[in-house]
Design a protein around this motif. Structure first.
Motif, short mmCIF file in Angstrom:
data_model
loop_
_atom_site.label_atom_id
_atom_site.label_comp_id
_atom_site.label_asym_id
_atom_site.label_seq_id
_atom_site.Cartn_x
_atom_site.Cartn_y
_atom_site.Cartn_z
N GLY A 1 0.83 -1.19 0.00
CA GLY A 1 0.00 0.00 0.00
C GLY A 1 0.86 1.24 0.00
N ALA A 2 0.46 2.24 0.79
CA ALA A 2 1.18 3.52 0.85
C ALA A 2 1.55 3.83 2.29
CB ALA A 2 0.30 4.62 0.27
N LEU B 1 -3.74 5.22 8.22
CA LEU B 1 -4.37 6.12 7.26
C LEU B 1 -4.90 5.31 6.08
CD1 LEU B 1 -1.63 8.90 7.20
CD2 LEU B 1 -3.91 9.06 8.24
N PRO B 2 -5.93 5.82 5.39
CA PRO B 2 -6.38 5.15 4.18
C PRO B 2 -5.20 4.94 3.22
CG PRO B 2 -7.97 6.81 4.82
CD PRO B 2 -6.77 6.99 5.71
N GLY B 3 -5.16 3.77 2.60
CA GLY B 3 -4.08 3.40 1.70
C GLY B 3 -2.98 2.60 2.38
N HIS C 1 -2.90 -9.40 6.11
CA HIS C 1 -3.02 -7.94 6.12
C HIS C 1 -4.28 -7.49 5.39
CE1 HIS C 1 -1.61 -8.42 2.00
NE2 HIS C 1 -2.02 -7.19 1.78
N LEU C 2 -4.64 -6.27 5.65
CA LEU C 2 -5.71 -5.56 4.93
C LEU C 2 -5.17 -4.20 4.54
CD1 LEU C 2 -8.90 -6.12 7.13
CD2 LEU C 2 -8.45 -7.09 4.87
N ILE C 3 -5.42 -3.80 3.31
CA ILE C 3 -5.10 -2.43 2.89
C ILE C 3 -6.36 -1.61 3.07
CG2 ILE C 3 -4.42 -0.93 0.98
CD1 ILE C 3 -2.64 -3.22 -0.02
N ILE C 4 -6.22 -0.50 3.77
CA ILE C 4 -7.37 0.36 4.07
C ILE C 4 -7.77 1.10 2.80
CG2 ILE C 4 -8.22 2.25 5.51
CD1 ILE C 4 -5.85 1.46 7.43
N PRO C 5 -9.03 0.95 2.38
CA PRO C 5 -9.48 1.66 1.17
C PRO C 5 -9.35 3.17 1.33
CG PRO C 5 -11.13 0.05 1.88
CD PRO C 5 -10.09 0.14 2.97
N ASP C 6 -9.11 3.86 0.22
CA ASP C 6 -8.97 5.32 0.25
C ASP C 6 -10.23 6.02 0.75
OD1 ASP C 6 -6.32 5.43 -0.56
OD2 ASP C 6 -6.85 5.43 -2.69
#
Length: 161
Positions: free
Chosen positions: A39-40, A53-55, A115-120
């Motif tokens: 992610g970011a 944070l998102p992303g 893991h999970l990537i948090i949606p924007d």
């Protein structure tokens, strides 16, 4: 004499029953939540974190221990016992963790992760979560982050703004 034998037999059964009930879970878990490299990421990765944070990628890491000895279970024991771990998040998401070597390729340590990537577009707020380990015989153990019931240390999704 016969009554005494029955009384002794009943006392032994009660003692065995109470001992088994007092034994508790066969396992206990140590679980943490870290920022992942996917992610970011907006900060250091693979260190304990509860604000994302998102992303960003949230990574759960878990180890399983024998309650009687305190020893970490080996890969062979985990496989033999059929142990699996799942994360339940208060927003309804469930995540199965996978046992592997880390960091990938180096395999310096072995534990469960996913893991999970948090949606924007994920709204800011707090979430609770638990981890549950189960084995093939139906035994289980649950982990809940310290302070979570008191509203402390909650998984927090912060706003990018």
């Amino acid at each position: 004499m016969k009554r005494l034998s029955y009384a002794i037999f009943a006392a032994v059964l009660l003692t065995v029953g109470f001992t088994a009930a007092a034994a508790g879970p066969l396992y206990y878990l140590n679980v943490d939540l870290v920022r992942g490299a996917e992610g970011a990421p907006q900060g250091a990765v693979c260190v304990p974190n509860s604000v994302f944070l998102p992303g960003e990628s949230m990574v759960w890491r878990a180890k399983v221990y024998d309650s009687a000895t305190g020893a970490e279970l080996t890969a062979a024991q985990i496989e033999e016992l059929g142990i699996s771990i799942a994360i339940s998040i208060s927003d309804g998401q469930n995540l199965d963790l996978h046992y592997a070597g880390h960091p990938p390729g180096a395999n310096l340590d072995y534990y469960f992760t996913n893991h999970l990537i948090i949606p924007d577009d994920e709204p800011a707020g707090t979430l609770t979560w638990t981890a549950t380990a189960k084995d093939s015989k139906g035994n289980s153990a649950t982990f809940e982050p310290v302070g979570q019931k008191a509203g402390l240390g909650l998984l927090t999704i912060a706003s990018k703004d």
